[in-house]
Motif scaffolding. Structure first.
Motif, mmCIF file in Angstrom:
data_model
loop_
_atom_site.group_PDB
_atom_site.id
_atom_site.type_symbol
_atom_site.label_atom_id
_atom_site.label_comp_id
_atom_site.label_asym_id
_atom_site.label_seq_id
_atom_site.Cartn_x
_atom_site.Cartn_y
_atom_site.Cartn_z
ATOM 1 N N VAL A 170 0.943 -1.048 -0.256
ATOM 2 C CA VAL A 170 0.188 0.009 -0.466
ATOM 3 C C VAL A 170 0.343 1.458 -0.241
ATOM 4 C CG1 VAL A 170 -1.965 1.319 1.211
ATOM 5 C CG2 VAL A 170 -1.518 -1.452 1.534
ATOM 6 N N PHE A 171 1.958 1.090 0.583
ATOM 7 C CA PHE A 171 2.811 2.095 0.439
ATOM 8 C C PHE A 171 3.748 2.435 -0.382
ATOM 9 C CE2 PHE A 171 3.425 1.137 5.704
ATOM 10 C CZ PHE A 171 2.051 1.339 6.126
ATOM 11 N N ASP A 172 3.340 1.506 -1.689
ATOM 12 C CA ASP A 172 4.619 2.033 -2.635
ATOM 13 C C ASP A 172 3.612 2.280 -3.608
ATOM 14 O OD1 ASP A 172 6.523 0.680 -1.688
ATOM 15 O OD2 ASP A 172 5.813 -1.496 -2.200
ATOM 16 N N GLU A 173 2.035 2.613 -3.488
ATOM 17 C CA GLU A 173 1.048 2.960 -4.193
ATOM 18 C C GLU A 173 0.861 4.254 -3.443
ATOM 19 O OE1 GLU A 173 -2.392 0.168 -3.744
ATOM 20 O OE2 GLU A 173 -2.047 -1.106 -4.797
ATOM 21 N N MET A 174 1.578 4.683 -3.169
ATOM 22 C CA MET A 174 1.033 5.831 -2.030
ATOM 23 C C MET A 174 1.809 6.979 -2.653
ATOM 24 S SD MET A 174 -0.280 4.898 1.772
ATOM 25 C CE MET A 174 0.111 6.992 2.785
ATOM 26 N N LYS B 288 1.783 17.121 6.179
ATOM 27 C CA LYS B 288 1.594 16.940 4.863
ATOM 28 C C LYS B 288 1.303 15.637 4.500
ATOM 29 C CE LYS B 288 4.942 20.564 4.234
ATOM 30 N NZ LYS B 288 6.354 20.945 3.389
ATOM 31 N N ASN B 289 1.393 15.135 5.389
ATOM 32 C CA ASN B 289 1.676 13.369 5.444
ATOM 33 C C ASN B 289 0.379 13.059 5.504
ATOM 34 O OD1 ASN B 289 4.154 12.175 3.771
ATOM 35 N ND2 ASN B 289 4.588 13.124 4.979
ATOM 36 N N ARG B 290 -0.093 13.569 7.239
ATOM 37 C CA ARG B 290 -1.702 13.031 6.904
ATOM 38 C C ARG B 290 -2.625 12.705 6.186
ATOM 39 N NH1 ARG B 290 -1.714 16.017 10.663
ATOM 40 N NH2 ARG B 290 -0.739 15.336 12.289
ATOM 41 N N ARG B 291 -2.864 13.308 5.321
ATOM 42 C CA ARG B 291 -3.796 13.638 4.553
ATOM 43 C C ARG B 291 -3.655 12.590 3.397
ATOM 44 N NH1 ARG B 291 -5.879 19.009 0.496
ATOM 45 N NH2 ARG B 291 -5.789 19.413 3.450
ATOM 46 N N ARG B 292 -2.176 11.763 3.178
ATOM 47 C CA ARG B 292 -2.230 11.056 2.226
ATOM 48 C C ARG B 292 -2.804 9.656 2.886
ATOM 49 N NH1 ARG B 292 3.202 12.015 1.097
ATOM 50 N NH2 ARG B 292 2.548 12.455 -1.022
ATOM 51 N N LEU B 293 -2.198 9.788 4.159
ATOM 52 C CA LEU B 293 -2.835 8.773 4.915
ATOM 53 C C LEU B 293 -3.936 7.943 4.958
ATOM 54 C CD1 LEU B 293 0.201 8.494 7.643
ATOM 55 C CD2 LEU B 293 0.344 7.370 5.233
ATOM 56 N N ILE C 104 10.079 10.507 3.966
ATOM 57 C CA ILE C 104 9.724 9.975 5.600
ATOM 58 C C ILE C 104 9.132 8.919 5.527
ATOM 59 C CG2 ILE C 104 9.133 10.465 7.646
ATOM 60 C CD1 ILE C 104 9.769 13.069 7.633
ATOM 61 N N PRO C 105 10.327 8.488 6.026
ATOM 62 C CA PRO C 105 8.890 6.590 5.289
ATOM 63 C C PRO C 105 7.935 6.711 6.154
ATOM 64 C CG PRO C 105 11.680 6.034 5.843
ATOM 65 C CD PRO C 105 11.297 7.956 5.821
ATOM 66 N N GLU D 232 -6.935 4.790 3.748
ATOM 67 C CA GLU D 232 -6.937 4.221 4.668
ATOM 68 C C GLU D 232 -6.506 3.538 5.527
ATOM 69 O OE1 GLU D 232 -10.652 2.141 3.300
ATOM 70 O OE2 GLU D 232 -11.667 4.138 3.674
ATOM 71 N N VAL D 233 -5.077 4.028 5.365
ATOM 72 C CA VAL D 233 -3.658 3.946 5.523
ATOM 73 C C VAL D 233 -4.125 3.209 7.289
ATOM 74 C CG1 VAL D 233 -1.175 3.480 6.616
ATOM 75 C CG2 VAL D 233 -1.882 3.999 4.179
#
Length: 218
Positions: free
Chosen positions: A44-48, A110-115, A57-58, A119-120
């Protein structure tokens, strides 16, 4: 013989964070569950993220950092990033080296919206629950009650009787009206704070007045 401080600093030192954390520390178990769940979410992280560009940042580190903020009740993400500069336990949990700089707190924003869009966080939680269920750590026969004291902006002058309609008479001082703050024990269940909807009876903790609420989860 009295020991004395050596002002000469060490030029080279090798510190293994794995050895610094006690073997029976509770975070060791939490780290095992979290790392196993994050490995399952690696596709899932690879698709994001894009395949090219500057490395971010990982996402595993951001999720585990949010877990530390919750477990240790850190007041803000900015305060967590400040503590990350000197907290060896946090660095061990996040798989960070001693020389690796702490990340900026805006990385969470910055990354919260992506997560959330992928639905990570929910998948991360579900995976941890699945692991706990597989090990027999969950039970339907018990539930947890969280009795939290929430600070409320309610003073004794804001309480009104429940069984009397509100008075139309203006107070002598709108900002600081004169009221009788003496309340008997028999009248306690029959009064409530005007500014707070449906509170329980407030309990005094030191000089503060707190509203007690409870949540029950199975």
């Amino acid at each position: 013989m009295r020991g004395r401080r050596d002002p000469q600093t060490t030029m080279l030192a090798f510190v293994d964070l794995e050895e610094r954390v006690p073997r029976n520390h509770p975070l060791r178990v939490v780290k095992q569950f979290a790392d196993r769940a994050l490995r399952e979410l690696s596709p899932v992280f690879d698709e994001m993220y894009a395949t090219g560009g500057r490395p971010s940042i990982p996402p595993e580190r951001l999720l585990k950092a949010s877990l530390l903020i919750s477990l240790y009740s850190v007041r803000s993400e900015r305060a967590f990033c400040e503590e990350l500069d000197y907290q060896l336990l946090y660095r061990w949990f996040l798989d960070m080296g001693l020389l690796e700089p702490s990340f900026d707190p805006t990385a969470f924003t910055k990354n919260r919206r992506r997560l959330l869009r992928h639905e990570v966080a929910q998948r991360f939680f579900d995976e941890v629950v699945r692991q706990a269920a597989g090990l027999g750590l969950l039970s339907d026969e018990h539930f947890t009650v969280d009795g939290t004291l929430i600070e409320a902006a309610a003073s004794l002058k804001s309480f009104r009787p429940k069984d009397k309609p509100p008075s139309d008479t203006p107070p002598d001082d709108p900002g600081n009206p004169t009221v009788n703050s003496t309340v008997s024990a028999a009248r306690m269940p029959r009064i409530r704070a005007r500014l707070i909807p449906k509170p329980c009876w407030p309990r005094r903790a030191g000089a503060k007045k707190l509203i007690c609420r409870s949540w029950a989860t199975r």
